[in-house]
Design a protein around this motif. Sequence first.
Motif, PDB file in Angstrom:
ATOM      1  N   TRP A  96       0.826  -1.210   0.000  1.00  0.00           N
ATOM      2  CA  TRP A  96       0.000   0.000   0.000  1.00  0.00           C
ATOM      3  C   TRP A  96       0.856   1.255   0.000  1.00  0.00           C
ATOM      4  O   TRP A  96       0.511   2.252  -0.622  1.00  0.00           O
ATOM      5  CB  TRP A  96      -0.959  -0.001   1.183  1.00  0.00           C
ATOM      6  N   HIS A  97       2.005   1.229   0.673  1.00  0.00           N
ATOM      7  CA  HIS A  97       2.890   2.380   0.658  1.00  0.00           C
ATOM      8  C   HIS A  97       3.432   2.618  -0.743  1.00  0.00           C
ATOM      9  O   HIS A  97       3.544   3.756  -1.186  1.00  0.00           O
ATOM     10  CB  HIS A  97       4.049   2.192   1.648  1.00  0.00           C
ATOM     11  N   ALA A  98       3.779   1.551  -1.450  1.00  0.00           N
ATOM     12  CA  ALA A  98       4.280   1.694  -2.816  1.00  0.00           C
ATOM     13  C   ALA A  98       3.201   2.269  -3.729  1.00  0.00           C
ATOM     14  O   ALA A  98       3.478   3.145  -4.554  1.00  0.00           O
ATOM     15  CB  ALA A  98       4.764   0.347  -3.340  1.00  0.00           C
ATOM     16  N   VAL A  99       1.980   1.793  -3.580  1.00  0.00           N
ATOM     17  CA  VAL A  99       0.866   2.313  -4.387  1.00  0.00           C
ATOM     18  C   VAL A  99       0.646   3.787  -4.070  1.00  0.00           C
ATOM     19  O   VAL A  99       0.456   4.612  -4.964  1.00  0.00           O
ATOM     20  CB  VAL A  99      -0.416   1.495  -4.136  1.00  0.00           C
ATOM     21  N   PHE A 100       0.698   4.141  -2.799  1.00  0.00           N
ATOM     22  CA  PHE A 100       0.508   5.527  -2.393  1.00  0.00           C
ATOM     23  C   PHE A 100       1.596   6.418  -2.975  1.00  0.00           C
ATOM     24  O   PHE A 100       1.320   7.500  -3.483  1.00  0.00           O
ATOM     25  CB  PHE A 100       0.491   5.640  -0.867  1.00  0.00           C
ATOM     26  N   ARG A 101       2.868   5.968  -2.910  1.00  0.00           N
ATOM     27  CA  ARG A 101       3.957   6.772  -3.455  1.00  0.00           C
ATOM     28  C   ARG A 101       3.809   6.969  -4.963  1.00  0.00           C
ATOM     29  O   ARG A 101       4.047   8.050  -5.490  1.00  0.00           O
ATOM     30  CB  ARG A 101       5.296   6.122  -3.135  1.00  0.00           C
ATOM     31  N   LEU A 102       3.392   5.922  -5.669  1.00  0.00           N
ATOM     32  CA  LEU A 102       3.191   6.034  -7.106  1.00  0.00           C
ATOM     33  C   LEU A 102       2.071   7.020  -7.414  1.00  0.00           C
ATOM     34  O   LEU A 102       2.202   7.880  -8.291  1.00  0.00           O
ATOM     35  CB  LEU A 102       2.870   4.664  -7.705  1.00  0.00           C
ATOM     36  N   ALA A 103       0.966   6.911  -6.671  1.00  0.00           N
ATOM     37  CA  ALA A 103      -0.149   7.832  -6.880  1.00  0.00           C
ATOM     38  C   ALA A 103       0.274   9.266  -6.580  1.00  0.00           C
ATOM     39  O   ALA A 103      -0.082  10.201  -7.319  1.00  0.00           O
ATOM     40  CB  ALA A 103      -1.336   7.431  -6.012  1.00  0.00           C
ATOM     41  N   ALA A 104       1.046   9.474  -5.529  1.00  0.00           N
ATOM     42  CA  ALA A 104       1.514  10.818  -5.183  1.00  0.00           C
ATOM     43  C   ALA A 104       2.429  11.368  -6.267  1.00  0.00           C
ATOM     44  O   ALA A 104       2.323  12.535  -6.642  1.00  0.00           O
ATOM     45  CB  ALA A 104       2.236  10.791  -3.837  1.00  0.00           C
ATOM     46  N   ALA A 105       3.315  10.533  -6.811  1.00  0.00           N
ATOM     47  CA  ALA A 105       4.208  10.980  -7.876  1.00  0.00           C
ATOM     48  C   ALA A 105       3.419  11.361  -9.126  1.00  0.00           C
ATOM     49  O   ALA A 105       3.713  12.370  -9.773  1.00  0.00           O
ATOM     50  CB  ALA A 105       5.229   9.890  -8.203  1.00  0.00           C
ATOM     51  N   LEU A 106       2.402  10.572  -9.465  1.00  0.00           N
ATOM     52  CA  LEU A 106       1.573  10.903 -10.619  1.00  0.00           C
ATOM     53  C   LEU A 106       0.806  12.205 -10.406  1.00  0.00           C
ATOM     54  O   LEU A 106       0.715  13.038 -11.311  1.00  0.00           O
ATOM     55  CB  LEU A 106       0.607   9.758 -10.925  1.00  0.00           C
ATOM     56  N   MET A 107       0.262  12.371  -9.212  1.00  0.00           N
ATOM     57  CA  MET A 107      -0.481  13.608  -8.930  1.00  0.00           C
ATOM     58  C   MET A 107       0.432  14.827  -8.978  1.00  0.00           C
ATOM     59  O   MET A 107       0.062  15.873  -9.501  1.00  0.00           O
ATOM     60  CB  MET A 107      -1.178  13.512  -7.570  1.00  0.00           C
ATOM     61  N   LEU A 108       1.662  14.706  -8.464  1.00  0.00           N
ATOM     62  CA  LEU A 108       2.606  15.815  -8.528  1.00  0.00           C
ATOM     63  C   LEU A 108       3.003  16.122  -9.969  1.00  0.00           C
ATOM     64  O   LEU A 108       3.157  17.286 -10.346  1.00  0.00           O
ATOM     65  CB  LEU A 108       3.838  15.509  -7.685  1.00  0.00           C
ATOM     66  N   SER A 109       3.153  15.091 -10.778  1.00  0.00           N
ATOM     67  CA  SER A 109       3.491  15.307 -12.193  1.00  0.00           C
ATOM     68  C   SER A 109       2.368  16.034 -12.913  1.00  0.00           C
ATOM     69  O   SER A 109       2.610  16.967 -13.683  1.00  0.00           O
ATOM     70  CB  SER A 109       3.767  13.970 -12.882  1.00  0.00           C
ATOM     71  N   VAL A 110       1.148  15.615 -12.659  1.00  0.00           N
ATOM     72  CA  VAL A 110      -0.003  16.281 -13.274  1.00  0.00           C
ATOM     73  C   VAL A 110      -0.076  17.730 -12.806  1.00  0.00           C
ATOM     74  O   VAL A 110      -0.333  18.646 -13.597  1.00  0.00           O
ATOM     75  CB  VAL A 110      -1.309  15.516 -12.953  1.00  0.00           C
ATOM     76  N   ALA A 111       0.161  17.969 -11.523  1.00  0.00           N
ATOM     77  CA  ALA A 111       0.135  19.336 -11.001  1.00  0.00           C
ATOM     78  C   ALA A 111       1.229  20.184 -11.650  1.00  0.00           C
ATOM     79  O   ALA A 111       1.001  21.349 -11.978  1.00  0.00           O
ATOM     80  CB  ALA A 111       0.302  19.312  -9.486  1.00  0.00           C
TER      81      ALA A 111
END
Length: 156
Positions: A96-111
Amino acid sequence: MDARYTGEQIAAARRAKGLTQKQLADALGVTDKAVSKWERGLNYPDIVLFQPISELLGLPLLQLFCKDGLSAEQAVAAAAALSAQEKQAVRRDMKWHAVFRLAAALMLSVALVYVSRVLDLHGIYGWSQGCTMGMLPFTGWLAGDAVFTLRQVKKL
């Protein structure tokens, strides 16, 4: 294995020795809150602490693990089962931590892309300059009108 039983054994032996939770905690290098949790059966001491607890309180190790009538082999099997359960829980949490980090990285890239486009639309930075400025923490550093990266120098 039963955390409540182990906690009761620790509490009874600690009281018999006339120690407070704080004194036992200091001797073991843990907090008194940790000792309180053990004694209430909320969790077990760390595996490396069982031997020092046994020595400090004068309890046989088997008594910490086993209720009456449980053999040493059964205690070892129960400890192995508990260890396997804890390993599975840690693996599940790590996923779950890995999934969260990936989601956070994608959201930061989109931002980053969104902010770069907004800056471009308002004439503050061009599209490439906005992306370059946003990516500086990942690619290099800015000095004057050039971006220094690990591989080369690029003019803005």
